[in-house]
Write a protein that holds these residues in place. Sequence first.
Motif, mmCIF file in Angstrom:
data_model
loop_
_atom_site.group_PDB
_atom_site.id
_atom_site.type_symbol
_atom_site.label_atom_id
_atom_site.label_comp_id
_atom_site.label_asym_id
_atom_site.label_seq_id
_atom_site.Cartn_x
_atom_site.Cartn_y
_atom_site.Cartn_z
ATOM 1 N N PRO A 130 52.305 56.936 57.099
ATOM 2 C CA PRO A 130 51.593 55.931 57.910
ATOM 3 C C PRO A 130 50.085 55.939 57.728
ATOM 4 C CG PRO A 130 53.247 57.077 59.216
ATOM 5 C CD PRO A 130 53.158 57.810 57.914
ATOM 6 N N ASP A 131 49.476 57.083 57.381
ATOM 7 C CA ASP A 131 48.021 57.165 57.264
ATOM 8 C C ASP A 131 47.508 56.756 55.885
ATOM 9 O OD1 ASP A 131 47.421 58.319 59.932
ATOM 10 O OD2 ASP A 131 48.625 59.984 59.195
ATOM 11 N N THR A 132 48.382 56.264 55.011
ATOM 12 C CA THR A 132 47.962 55.858 53.669
ATOM 13 C C THR A 132 47.137 54.579 53.732
ATOM 14 O OG1 THR A 132 49.965 56.846 52.741
ATOM 15 C CG2 THR A 132 48.765 55.285 51.358
ATOM 16 N N LEU A 133 46.003 54.582 53.031
ATOM 17 C CA LEU A 133 45.131 53.412 52.999
ATOM 18 C C LEU A 133 45.799 52.296 52.200
ATOM 19 C CD1 LEU A 133 42.243 52.225 53.593
ATOM 20 C CD2 LEU A 133 41.630 53.065 51.314
ATOM 21 N N ALA A 134 45.931 51.125 52.812
ATOM 22 C CA ALA A 134 46.534 49.965 52.152
ATOM 23 C C ALA A 134 45.455 48.919 51.900
ATOM 24 C CB ALA A 134 47.654 49.383 53.012
ATOM 25 N N VAL A 135 45.249 48.582 50.634
ATOM 26 C CA VAL A 135 44.279 47.564 50.240
ATOM 27 C C VAL A 135 44.973 46.634 49.238
ATOM 28 C CG1 VAL A 135 41.988 47.110 49.289
ATOM 29 C CG2 VAL A 135 42.413 49.237 50.517
ATOM 30 N N PRO A 136 44.915 45.329 49.435
ATOM 31 C CA PRO A 136 45.612 44.414 48.524
ATOM 32 C C PRO A 136 44.896 44.249 47.181
ATOM 33 C CG PRO A 136 44.432 43.165 50.199
ATOM 34 C CD PRO A 136 44.282 44.621 50.569
ATOM 35 N N VAL A 137 44.840 45.322 46.420
ATOM 36 C CA VAL A 137 44.282 45.302 45.069
ATOM 37 C C VAL A 137 45.382 45.780 44.130
ATOM 38 C CG1 VAL A 137 42.563 46.282 43.513
ATOM 39 C CG2 VAL A 137 41.925 45.678 45.848
ATOM 40 N N GLY A 138 45.723 44.970 43.146
ATOM 41 C CA GLY A 138 46.889 45.238 42.304
ATOM 42 C C GLY A 138 46.865 46.584 41.613
ATOM 43 N N ASP A 139 45.764 46.911 40.932
ATOM 44 C CA ASP A 139 45.695 48.175 40.202
ATOM 45 C C ASP A 139 45.766 49.374 41.139
ATOM 46 O OD1 ASP A 139 45.481 46.705 37.917
ATOM 47 O OD2 ASP A 139 43.310 46.898 37.731
ATOM 48 N N TYR A 140 45.168 49.256 42.304
ATOM 49 C CA TYR A 140 45.219 50.347 43.277
ATOM 50 C C TYR A 140 46.634 50.536 43.808
ATOM 51 C CZ TYR A 140 44.767 52.615 47.842
ATOM 52 O OH TYR A 140 44.940 53.428 48.932
ATOM 53 N N THR A 141 47.320 49.445 44.097
ATOM 54 C CA THR A 141 48.674 49.529 44.633
ATOM 55 C C THR A 141 49.645 50.099 43.617
ATOM 56 O OG1 THR A 141 48.229 47.610 46.039
ATOM 57 C CG2 THR A 141 50.528 48.205 45.699
ATOM 58 N N ARG A 142 49.496 49.712 42.348
ATOM 59 C CA ARG A 142 50.442 50.151 41.325
ATOM 60 C C ARG A 142 50.142 51.546 40.807
ATOM 61 N NH1 ARG A 142 49.544 44.760 39.658
ATOM 62 N NH2 ARG A 142 47.970 45.532 38.190
ATOM 63 N N SER A 143 48.895 51.803 40.452
ATOM 64 C CA SER A 143 48.565 53.043 39.731
ATOM 65 C C SER A 143 47.774 54.035 40.556
ATOM 66 C CB SER A 143 47.782 52.711 38.452
ATOM 67 O OG SER A 143 48.510 51.803 37.657
ATOM 68 N N GLY A 144 47.040 53.582 41.552
ATOM 69 C CA GLY A 144 46.215 54.482 42.340
ATOM 70 C C GLY A 144 44.729 54.275 42.079
ATOM 71 N N LEU A 145 43.917 54.952 42.879
ATOM 72 C CA LEU A 145 42.471 54.766 42.813
ATOM 73 C C LEU A 145 41.868 55.344 41.543
ATOM 74 C CD1 LEU A 145 39.869 53.814 44.169
ATOM 75 C CD2 LEU A 145 39.818 55.977 45.434
ATOM 76 N N GLY A 146 42.463 56.404 40.989
ATOM 77 C CA GLY A 146 41.894 57.039 39.798
ATOM 78 C C GLY A 146 41.754 56.086 38.634
ATOM 79 N N GLY A 147 42.702 55.173 38.475
ATOM 80 C CA GLY A 147 42.608 54.216 37.384
ATOM 81 C C GLY A 147 41.520 53.190 37.594
ATOM 82 N N LEU A 148 41.211 52.855 38.850
ATOM 83 C CA LEU A 148 40.153 51.884 39.129
ATOM 84 C C LEU A 148 38.772 52.453 38.862
ATOM 85 C CD1 LEU A 148 41.319 50.137 42.440
ATOM 86 C CD2 LEU A 148 41.113 49.113 40.178
ATOM 87 N N VAL A 149 38.588 53.742 39.132
ATOM 88 C CA VAL A 149 37.260 54.350 38.964
ATOM 89 C C VAL A 149 36.802 54.250 37.514
ATOM 90 C CG1 VAL A 149 35.919 56.464 39.232
ATOM 91 C CG2 VAL A 149 37.711 55.919 40.879
ATOM 92 N N ARG A 150 37.727 54.441 36.584
ATOM 93 C CA ARG A 150 37.351 54.485 35.172
ATOM 94 C C ARG A 150 37.545 53.163 34.441
ATOM 95 N NH1 ARG A 150 42.332 57.428 35.396
ATOM 96 N NH2 ARG A 150 41.140 59.343 35.647
ATOM 97 N N ALA A 151 37.848 52.092 35.171
ATOM 98 C CA ALA A 151 38.099 50.803 34.516
ATOM 99 C C ALA A 151 36.932 49.859 34.768
ATOM 100 C CB ALA A 151 39.399 50.195 35.044
ATOM 101 N N PRO A 152 36.086 49.595 33.762
ATOM 102 C CA PRO A 152 34.942 48.692 33.970
ATOM 103 C C PRO A 152 35.358 47.278 34.349
ATOM 104 C CG PRO A 152 34.705 49.957 31.931
ATOM 105 C CD PRO A 152 36.110 50.169 32.411
ATOM 106 N N HIS A 153 36.504 46.801 33.829
ATOM 107 C CA HIS A 153 36.929 45.436 34.120
ATOM 108 C C HIS A 153 37.428 45.274 35.554
ATOM 109 C CE1 HIS A 153 40.682 47.517 33.105
ATOM 110 N NE2 HIS A 153 41.282 46.624 33.876
#
Length: 259
Positions: A130-153
């Motif tokens: 229940p305490d998991t952060l939910a944000v409607p961003v596709g890459d975050y939902t599928r792969s997690g935040l780590g992939g977003l940090v290193r993706a310039p696009h």
Amino acid sequence: MTAHRSPDAPYYYISHALPVPSDPWLRSFHHDVQAEMHRRLGPGPGHAGLLAEPCRDPVGAEGPDWTPAMRCRTLLVLLTERYYKEPRTLRDLEVFRRRLLWGQHQTGERSTALVLVPWNTQGLPSRREPDTLAVPVGDYTRSGLGGLVRAPHARGGYLKVLRAVVERILTGARHSPPVMTPEDLYFTVSSGVSGMPRIPLSARKFLDRQFAPVRVPWAPTHAAPPSRPAEAWWEAAPHRSWFSTPESDERPILRGPHS
């Protein structure tokens, strides 16, 4: 449990199971969180966070039982498959949940000071806590935040998740649970003292929690109406079937049960 908060208690504590020296993206994320915190609250010393560094965490004056999760205002957990396998990280999570239970026991309100962020979704349970952060961003939902940090696009999506993380940190800090000491983990409640019972810490406590069934005696919620004797005319009446018995040369007559 201790009611005051130490001046050096971190505003937030990032608990993780990532190899810090070889993960520059983790430090980049922590730097971005701190910068956004200072932008929102100002660069005061009380707004500083702390990033766990397992390779450099010596046993300090607090002793081996101490963890920053006992004092931080908000616990930010970066979830990976490895997080649920390390005793150190599971201890952070369990200790902070103990604080949340204590605070809820005292105030009757549930705190939102625990923020779970999937850093890498591979290997994580399909059912999110229940305490998991939910944000409607596709890459975050599928792969997690780590992939977003290193993706310039994906900079726009990363900033959206980053601001949502900081917002949860600030909201949780306003309802932060009481701080703990190592002694609070092992106390036993005396008779007449309100508090949590002694519960030993275990690495699998929150993953495989099972409760035995409790037998509850049945009791009617409303009093049953007094029974009354059957009326004599009903007892004396012959039992009827759906079809009447044909008499002489009459055809059978279909009758209802109340005819």
